[in-house]
Design a protein around this motif. Structure first.
Motif, short mmCIF file in Angstrom:
data_model
loop_
_atom_site.label_atom_id
_atom_site.label_comp_id
_atom_site.label_asym_id
_atom_site.label_seq_id
_atom_site.Cartn_x
_atom_site.Cartn_y
_atom_site.Cartn_z
N ASP A 40 0.83 -1.20 0.00
CA ASP A 40 0.00 0.00 0.00
C ASP A 40 0.86 1.25 0.00
N ARG A 41 0.22 2.36 -0.34
CA ARG A 41 0.91 3.65 -0.22
C ARG A 41 0.94 4.05 1.25
N MET B 145 -8.80 0.88 0.10
CA MET B 145 -9.93 0.79 -0.84
C MET B 145 -10.15 -0.64 -1.30
N ILE C 60 4.50 1.15 1.87
CA ILE C 60 5.83 1.60 1.44
C ILE C 60 5.68 2.83 0.56
N LEU D 268 6.83 4.41 -2.39
CA LEU D 268 7.65 4.05 -3.55
C LEU D 268 8.19 5.28 -4.27
N LYS D 269 7.90 6.44 -3.76
CA LYS D 269 8.47 7.65 -4.35
C LYS D 269 9.78 8.00 -3.63
N PRO E 79 -0.87 -3.50 -11.07
CA PRO E 79 -2.08 -3.07 -11.76
C PRO E 79 -1.99 -1.66 -12.34
N TYR E 80 -0.76 -1.17 -12.56
CA TYR E 80 -0.64 0.24 -12.94
C TYR E 80 -0.64 0.41 -14.44
N ARG E 81 -0.78 1.68 -14.81
CA ARG E 81 -0.71 2.06 -16.22
C ARG E 81 0.65 1.65 -16.78
N LYS F 108 9.23 3.32 -14.62
CA LYS F 108 9.64 4.65 -14.11
C LYS F 108 10.18 4.55 -12.69
N GLY G 252 -5.79 -2.70 -18.54
CA GLY G 252 -6.97 -2.69 -19.39
C GLY G 252 -6.65 -3.09 -20.82
N GLY H 115 -8.78 3.87 -18.16
CA GLY H 115 -10.03 3.22 -18.55
C GLY H 115 -10.59 2.43 -17.41
N HIS H 116 -11.81 1.94 -17.60
CA HIS H 116 -12.44 1.09 -16.60
C HIS H 116 -13.18 -0.04 -17.31
N ASP H 117 -13.75 -0.92 -16.51
CA ASP H 117 -14.41 -2.12 -17.03
C ASP H 117 -15.24 -1.85 -18.28
N TYR I 234 -13.16 -1.46 -21.38
CA TYR I 234 -12.50 -2.69 -21.84
C TYR I 234 -13.52 -3.64 -22.47
N ASP J 263 -13.41 -6.51 -15.58
CA ASP J 263 -12.60 -6.38 -14.36
C ASP J 263 -12.32 -7.74 -13.72
C1 LIG Z 1 -15.02 0.04 -12.47
C2 LIG Z 1 -13.80 -0.47 -11.76
C3 LIG Z 1 -13.35 0.31 -10.59
C4 LIG Z 1 -14.33 0.35 -9.48
C5 LIG Z 1 -13.61 0.88 -8.28
C6 LIG Z 1 -14.52 1.74 -7.44
C7 LIG Z 1 -15.03 0.85 -6.36
C8 LIG Z 1 -13.75 2.99 -6.97
C9 LIG Z 1 -13.21 3.86 -8.16
C10 LIG Z 1 -13.23 5.31 -7.67
C11 LIG Z 1 -13.54 5.18 -6.18
C12 LIG Z 1 -14.10 6.42 -5.49
C13 LIG Z 1 -13.15 7.61 -5.62
O1 LIG Z 1 -11.81 7.25 -5.27
C14 LIG Z 1 -13.63 8.82 -4.77
C15 LIG Z 1 -13.96 8.46 -3.30
C16 LIG Z 1 -12.70 8.25 -2.49
C17 LIG Z 1 -13.05 7.95 -1.04
O2 LIG Z 1 -11.85 7.70 -0.31
C18 LIG Z 1 -13.96 6.69 -0.97
C19 LIG Z 1 -15.20 6.91 -1.78
C20 LIG Z 1 -14.93 7.26 -3.23
C21 LIG Z 1 -16.29 7.71 -3.80
C22 LIG Z 1 -14.37 6.05 -4.01
C23 LIG Z 1 -15.32 4.82 -3.90
C24 LIG Z 1 -14.78 3.61 -4.69
O3 LIG Z 1 -13.60 3.12 -4.17
C25 LIG Z 1 -14.53 4.00 -6.14
C26 LIG Z 1 -15.87 4.34 -6.78
C27 LIG Z 1 -12.64 -0.68 -12.70
O4 LIG Z 1 -12.82 -0.78 -13.87
S1 LIG Z 1 -11.09 -0.94 -12.03
C28 LIG Z 1 -10.02 -1.18 -13.41
C29 LIG Z 1 -9.24 0.04 -13.65
N1 LIG Z 1 -8.23 -0.16 -14.66
C30 LIG Z 1 -7.09 -0.80 -14.41
O5 LIG Z 1 -6.82 -1.27 -13.32
C31 LIG Z 1 -6.14 -0.92 -15.59
C32 LIG Z 1 -4.68 -0.66 -15.23
N2 LIG Z 1 -4.52 0.55 -14.51
C33 LIG Z 1 -4.68 1.79 -15.03
O6 LIG Z 1 -4.95 1.98 -16.21
C34 LIG Z 1 -4.50 2.94 -14.07
O7 LIG Z 1 -3.84 2.48 -12.92
C35 LIG Z 1 -5.82 3.60 -13.68
C36 LIG Z 1 -6.79 2.60 -13.03
C37 LIG Z 1 -6.50 4.23 -14.88
C38 LIG Z 1 -5.55 4.68 -12.62
O8 LIG Z 1 -4.68 5.62 -13.18
P1 LIG Z 1 -3.81 6.57 -12.26
O9 LIG Z 1 -3.37 7.70 -13.11
O10 LIG Z 1 -4.54 6.91 -11.02
O11 LIG Z 1 -2.61 5.62 -11.78
P2 LIG Z 1 -1.39 5.03 -12.61
O12 LIG Z 1 -1.13 5.78 -13.88
O13 LIG Z 1 -1.57 3.56 -12.74
O14 LIG Z 1 -0.14 5.32 -11.67
C39 LIG Z 1 -0.11 4.95 -10.34
C40 LIG Z 1 0.69 5.98 -9.60
O15 LIG Z 1 0.74 5.67 -8.24
C41 LIG Z 1 2.09 5.59 -7.81
N3 LIG Z 1 2.18 4.61 -6.74
C42 LIG Z 1 1.72 3.36 -6.73
N4 LIG Z 1 1.99 2.75 -5.55
C43 LIG Z 1 2.66 3.66 -4.82
C44 LIG Z 1 3.24 3.64 -3.51
N5 LIG Z 1 3.19 2.57 -2.72
N6 LIG Z 1 3.87 4.77 -3.07
C45 LIG Z 1 3.94 5.88 -3.86
N7 LIG Z 1 3.41 5.96 -5.10
C46 LIG Z 1 2.79 4.86 -5.56
C47 LIG Z 1 2.84 5.17 -9.05
O16 LIG Z 1 4.21 5.44 -8.92
C48 LIG Z 1 2.16 6.04 -10.08
O17 LIG Z 1 2.66 7.35 -9.95
P3 LIG Z 1 2.92 8.28 -11.24
O18 LIG Z 1 1.55 8.66 -11.75
O19 LIG Z 1 3.69 9.44 -10.70
O20 LIG Z 1 3.68 7.47 -12.24
#
Ligand SMILES: C[C@H](CCC[C@@H](C)[C@H]1CC[C@H]2[C@@H]3[C@H](O)C[C@@H]4C[C@H](O)CC[C@]4(C)[C@H]3C[C@H](O)[C@]12C)C(=O)SCCNC(=O)CCNC(=O)[C@H](O)C(C)(C)COP(=O)(O)OP(=O)(O)OC[C@H]1O[C@@H](n2cnc3c(N)ncnc32)[C@H](O)[C@@H]1OP(=O)(O)O
Length: 382
Positions: A35-36, A43, A55, A57-58, A79-81, A87, A109, A121-123, A126, A152
């Motif tokens: 987790d972050r 979540m 951890i 990771l930055k 599961p990241y982009r 990177k 996706g 993208g999301h489900d 895809y 998904d």
């Molecule tokens: C339809 C489904 C998803 C349903 C999920 C829903 C249940 C939830 C979706 C939104 C949620 C709501 C929202 O968050 C607002 C509220 C928040 C509140 O806290 C709770 C209530 C909420 C209403 C909340 C409620 C629910 O949880 C939700 C409704 C799907 O289709 S899931 C499938 C998605 N697609 C994929 O998984 C395909 C592959 N992934 C991607 O394409 C991307 O990851 C994605 C999903 C598009 C997200 O893109 P994003 O730009 O956010 O991330 P990435 O580009 O992947 O980069 C990740 C960055 O994070 C850094 N990182 C990772 N781990 C760490 C760490 N340990 N430490 C530090 N940093 C970390 C990583 O380095 C990346 O950083 P950079 O961007 O700098 O490279």
């Protein structure tokens, strides 16, 4: 359990990768979710049986730490982009060089190549790109995505788990790990192989919602009962269709032929009226024990107490009383033993995991103090 001894590092994601990790944990793998830090609430609603380390990771130290965890693990699930892991310096080339037995599963996706590979993208997206969404929905209406189950979870999390198990099996022969490129578009499309490959037998020739298996046929439909519930009818074969008519007290001689497509709307009206005349319980009593292929449409409230599901213990409760489906399928010698404890808090197992992976306690203290890792107490149990 079948996967006992397998160590999995799961980078925290939204829905498909957590499901994949939960399957592996249910069947005995040790799944460590990364987790972050500084995130209040997890979540991950699919966290059963997982450990959590937080951890950052930055940070260079955080990345080095994760590399060390991967060095001593069998599987990494990310599961990241596309490009995110590279990177961070945690791409498959680097990690496989250090641990050639590592299985590196990438669940995205659109997959790791192609013009959409970097897009969010999301489900629903895809599913749309898989071709399947164009076939889902009622006649004359827009395509309809049935929850986020198909891309998904079926095409994504489950297919990726299959890939991981296949790679683990292959590794017993070659001794080598490999990279899994699990695209939810392709996983969903593959799931649709039946639709693709049965087009030749002519069961998908009509428009969406007008075919035998997509809501067009009256004998493959749901019907409302007098108490506002529903029955599901799947009486396709003539011998089962006859049983359906018998239960509904309809005379085949007075009805249009089953396969007369132009008469389907009329048949559907007749069945609708008939089902509306009794309650779901009444219809269940009539059809239970027959081959009419008619079952109640059970709600989440009803499902675990249905005698069939109850006898098989198909649903279970965790220590907090939360109900959910038992892992499937059932293996006779080495069945899943799902964890009944409540889900881990973010960073709940940080210290325990680092100790297990060989970090000295002084080092762990430094990492905690520097904010590279975080430890949190287990959630209070009410
Ligand atoms: C339809 C489904 C998803 C349903 C999920 C829903 C249940 C939830 C979706 C939104 C949620 C709501 C929202 O968050 C607002 C509220 C928040 C509140 O806290 C709770 C209530 C909420 C209403 C909340 C409620 C629910 O949880 C939700 C409704 C799907 O289709 S899931 C499938 C998605 N697609 C994929 O998984 C395909 C592959 N992934 C991607 O394409 C991307 O990851 C994605 C999903 C598009 C997200 O893109 P994003 O730009 O956010 O991330 P990435 O580009 O992947 O980069 C990740 C960055 O994070 C850094 N990182 C990772 N781990 C760490 C760490 N340990 N430490 C530090 N940093 C970390 C990583 O380095 C990346 O950083 P950079 O961007 O700098 O490279």
């Amino acid at each position: 359990m079948a996967l006992a001894g397998v160590r999995v590092i799961e980078l925290a994601g939204l829905a498909p990768a957590p499901f994949c990790g939960m399957i592996l944990a249910d069947f005995g793998a040790k799944v460590i979710r990364v987790d972050r830090t500084k995130v209040g609430m997890a979540m991950d609603t699919q966290a059963r049986g997982k450990l959590s380390v937080a951890i950052n990771l930055k940070t260079t130290k955080g990345v080095a730490l994760l590399r060390k965890l991967c060095l001593q693990s069998d599987v990494v699930l990310e599961p990241y982009r596309k490009g995110v892991m590279e990177k961070l310096g945690l791409g498959p080339q680097e990690l496989l060089k250090e641990n050639p037995r590592l299985i590196y599963a990438r669940l995205t996706g659109y997959g790791q190549s192609g013009p959409y590979s970097s897009a969010a993208g999301h489900d629903i997206n895809y599913l749309a790109m898989s071709g399947l969404l164009s076939r889902l929905g009622r006649s004359g209406e827009r395509p309809h995505a049935p929850l986020n189950l198909l891309a998904d979870f079926a095409g994504g999390g489950l297919t990726c788990a299959l890939g991981i198990v296949l790679a683990l099996l292959e590794r017993t022969k070659s001794g080598k790990g490999q990279i899994i490129d699990a695209s939810m578009v392709e996983g969903a499309a593959y799931l649709g192989s039946f639709v693709w490959k049965s087009r030749s037998v002519g069961i998908w020739e009509r428009s969406r919602g007008e075919n035998m298996l997509d809501g067009g046929a009256p004998f493959y439909e749901t019907y409302q009962t007098s108490d506002g519930k529903y029955m599901a009818v799947g009486a396709m074969e003539p011998q089962f269709y006859i049983q359906l008519l018998k239960g509904l007290e309809l005379d085949a001689g007075e009805l249009p032929p089953q396969m007369s497509i132009s008469d389907w709307p009329e048949l559907s009206r007749i069945f609708t009226d008939r089902f509306a005349s009794k309650t779901q319980a009444d219809w269940s009593t009539i059809f239970d024990g027959t081959d009419a292929c008619v079952t109640p449409v059970l709600s989440f409230d009803q499902v675990s107490s249905h005698p069939h599901n109850q006898e098989r213990a198909s649903f279970m409760k965790n220590s907090g009383g939360e109900e959910s489906p038992r892992p499937a399928p059932v293996l006779s010698r080495t069945p899943a033993e799902p964890c009944l404890a409540s889900d881990p808090a973010i960073g709940e197992h940080t210290v325990e995991v680092l100790e297990e992976y060989g970090f000295a306690s002084a080092e762990i203290k430094q990492l905690l103090a520097a904010g590279v890792v975080e430890r949190n107490a287990a959630k209070a149990k009410l």
